[in-house]
Design an enzyme around this catalytic site. Structure first.
Site, PDB file in Angstrom:
ATOM      1  N   ARG A 132      12.671  68.241  74.120  1.00  0.00           N
ATOM      2  CA  ARG A 132      12.265  67.268  75.133  1.00  0.00           C
ATOM      3  C   ARG A 132      12.233  67.873  76.534  1.00  0.00           C
ATOM      4  O   ARG A 132      11.342  67.576  77.333  1.00  0.00           O
ATOM      5  CB  ARG A 132      13.211  66.064  75.096  1.00  0.00           C
ATOM      6  CG  ARG A 132      13.038  65.243  73.836  1.00  0.00           C
ATOM      7  CD  ARG A 132      14.036  64.111  73.721  1.00  0.00           C
ATOM      8  NE  ARG A 132      13.608  63.167  72.686  1.00  0.00           N
ATOM      9  CZ  ARG A 132      14.238  62.038  72.409  1.00  0.00           C
ATOM     10  NH1 ARG A 132      15.331  61.705  73.089  1.00  0.00           N
ATOM     11  NH2 ARG A 132      13.788  61.230  71.462  1.00  0.00           N
ATOM     12  N   ASP A 171      29.664  53.292  84.689  1.00  0.00           N
ATOM     13  CA  ASP A 171      30.937  52.642  84.998  1.00  0.00           C
ATOM     14  C   ASP A 171      32.127  53.280  84.280  1.00  0.00           C
ATOM     15  O   ASP A 171      33.221  53.401  84.836  1.00  0.00           O
ATOM     16  CB  ASP A 171      30.883  51.156  84.613  1.00  0.00           C
ATOM     17  CG  ASP A 171      29.795  50.398  85.335  1.00  0.00           C
ATOM     18  OD1 ASP A 171      28.687  50.938  85.463  1.00  0.00           O
ATOM     19  OD2 ASP A 171      30.050  49.257  85.759  1.00  0.00           O
TER      20      ASP A 171
END
Length: 590
Positions: free
Chosen positions: A418, A359
């Site tokens: 990662r 948002d």
């Protein structure tokens, strides 16, 4: 005709009276139970008379504190107010909501209720036009996750009054459900453990770990302020354990583990401060920011429009506005739009809470902010196969576990970045792996993982497997026993020589050689979005022309430019608190 009408009216009254006299429940109190988000039962007691559901008590629950609070407050009330089971779940606490509804359903069934009738859909509510409510403070913060609450507290400590707008029904964002590891170079804790570290090493690993795409000045701000900000949190009551560990993808042992489970300690610490100062800090939940406004003459950001449950809010920020709305890891459309690195992310689950839908990016664009690095989306190889969440993950740290595929073979350096580990996992059958470790990690069945779950509970629930030999473990998880034994033997040999092994792994501690042995299933999951609103070291928002937007700040995962293409594990918590603290202080000083 008049006589016929009188007879019909009489019959109607008789049938109506008979209907009104219908017994809906057998009076009494009844218990019901249903599994919640961690697989543990939510137990309720429901009291009824012949006509009505009178009371719902929550007798037991082990849901995530803070995250599930709104569900326990709202769901029972909605059931009683509407005398129906057809109630909405609470956004951000869906699993807890469903568990409460299911438990109440079981209790009402025992009371002889017509469950089908109680479960029929609700009638549409009348549409009511909301009035506009004008509010005013020195600083308006959009978002009540870790970054937003840190910004609000910091602004208040620097003399500002604050309004916090949060679209979800509860505070906490991703922070409250995180693994909570906090990277900081901390000689006081590291040196007694024989860990050599430095600010420069943390900087280099962060910069190079993001392929040198992060802004060096932002990284420098992060690593230099990580420990002072940790001490700031401790000064407000936050507690960390004494030990230091290496979190998945963290590359070095500098992660701090809170005493309280998940990220609840961070949120409780900040909320305790806010609640003590509620006379000058106003927190509004269920209130979604929809617009940011600039003064047409000065170009300064001055106000935020938001939609609340009962009114439209116009919140005036006399000094500044801070955007801290988190990332977009749970917005599939945005992930597909910006993804340039991974296979399609449409069907990949996420660790994020439901409100992580980007948002703040749209809000920032309304006033000309620059958005950078949106293609950098981080996946972990550590998602629960059913939910995508990190819950159920049996690893305790990087050094003492291995990953094996469905053949029982290792396939990657388990101490790598990662993205490296996740890309390797995508090359395995069904994108699936097992974490394998031993009793060095779980000396008793009551030992908990990083998500407040005991290994005994995980085994009992079928979310982890346990065996006294590797052969037995291999049989349970359906992998080749010879391959599994060879994988463990290779790892143990590397531990003896201190590495590196054939995968280039250098992070080792104990051998995997002490039964019982454990295994847990994992798959790729969307975890973090490194891109976002461009900021400078003062947390000021930068526009598309490279200029500061007066009166507008941003902090946390809604920002970009810090982590580059890959965020080191354990760097998110210092990021949100360091830049949240900076944003709050500078906003108050406007």
């Amino acid at each position: 005709m008049k006589r016929v009408v009188q007879i019909l009216l009489t019959l109607l009254l008789v049938f109506s009276a008979a209907s009104c006299g219908k017994k809906l429940y057998t009076p009494g109190s009844y218990e019901g139970a249903a599994p919640g988000i961690h697989g543990k039962d939510v137990i309720v007691e429901v009291s009824v008379d012949e006509k009505e559901i009178k009371e719902i008590k929550i007798l037991q629950n082990e849901e995530t504190p803070g995250l599930s609070d709104a569900a326990f407050e709202r769901i029972p009330k909605a059931i009683i107010d509407g005398q129906t089971l057809a109630v909405d779940t609470v956004a951000g606490a869906t699993y807890s909501s469903k568990a409460i509804i299911a438990a109440v359903t079981e209790a009402l069934a025992a009371a002889g209720a017509d469950i089908a009738a109680l479960s029929e859909g609700k009638a549409e509510a009348d549409v009511v036009t909301a009035a506009t409510e004008n509010l005013e403070a020195d600083v308006v913060v959009i978002g009540a996750g870790g970054a937003g609450l840190a910004a609000a507290v910091s602004a208040h400590q620097n003399g500002a009054t604050v309004i916090i707008l949060e679209k979800m029904p509860q505070v906490g964002g991703n922070t409250i459900i995180s693994g909570a590891a906090y990277n900081a170079v901390d000689p006081e804790r590291q040196e007694p453990l024989g860990i050599e570290d430095s600010i420069e090493k943390h900087f280099t690993q962060t910069y190079e770990g993001g392929d040198k795409l992060g802004e060096p000045v932002l990284i420098r701000t992060l690593v230099e302020n990580a420990l002072p900000t940790l001490h700031w949190m401790e000064s407000m009551g936050m507690e960390f354990k004494d030990g230091i560990f290496t979190v998945l993808g963290g590359l070095w042992p500098r992660a701090h583990k809170p005493v309280k489970p998940l990220g609840t300690g961070y949120i409780e610490t900040l909320m305790n401060y806010i609640e003590k100062n509620e006379d000058s800090i106003l927190l509004l939940t269920d209130t979604r920011a929809t617009n940011i406004y600039k003064d047409k003459d000065t170009g300064r950001v001055t106000a935020v429009k938001a939609t609340g449950p009962d009114s439209t809010i116009l919140a005036q920020g006399n000094k500044a506005v801070i955007i801290a709305t988190g990332g977009f890891g749970n917005d599939v459309e945005m992930r597909e739009k910006y993804n340039k690195i991974w296979p399609s992310l449409k069907n990949i689950k996420s660790t994020n809470h439901p409100g992580a839908t980007g948002d703040g990016l749209a809000l920032a664009e309304q006033v000309g902010a620059d958005l950078i690095g949106l293609e950098h989306i981080q996946l972990l190889p550590m998602g629960d196969p059913d939910t995508g969440s990190l819950a159920g993950n049996i690893e305790q740290g990087v050094e003492n576990r291995i990953f094996v595929n469905k053949e029982g073979k290792r396939f990657v350096d388990e101490g790598a970045r990662r993205d490296v580990m996740t890309k390797a996992l995508f090359e395995q059958e069904d994108d699936f792996m097992w974490i394998v470790l031993d009793s060095h990690n779980y000396p008793t069945m009551d030992t908990k993982n990083n998500f407040n779950e005991t290994i005994g509970e995980l085994v009992e629930q079928g979310r982890a497997y346990m065996a006294d030999t590797l052969e037995e473990l291999a049989e349970q998880i359906d992998v080749d026993p010879e391959n599994l034994k060879a994988a463990v033997a290779g790892f143990n040999a590397a531990v003896e020589k201190g590495g590196p092994d054939k995968f280039g792994r250098t992070l080792f501690d104990e051998k995997i050689d002490t039964p019982p042995y454990f295994a847990g299933a994992r798959m790729p999951t969307v975890h973090h979005t490194m891109g976002g609103i461009k900021i400078n070291t003062e947390a000021q928002v930068i526009d598309t022309e490279g200029n500061v937007i007066p009166g507008l700040y941003a902090a946390g995962e809604t920002t970009g430019g810090i982590h580059g293409s890959n965020r080191l594990g354990g760097n998110a918590l210092p990021d949100i608190h360091v830049f949240g603290k900076i944003a709050g202080a500078n906003a108050a000083a406007e």
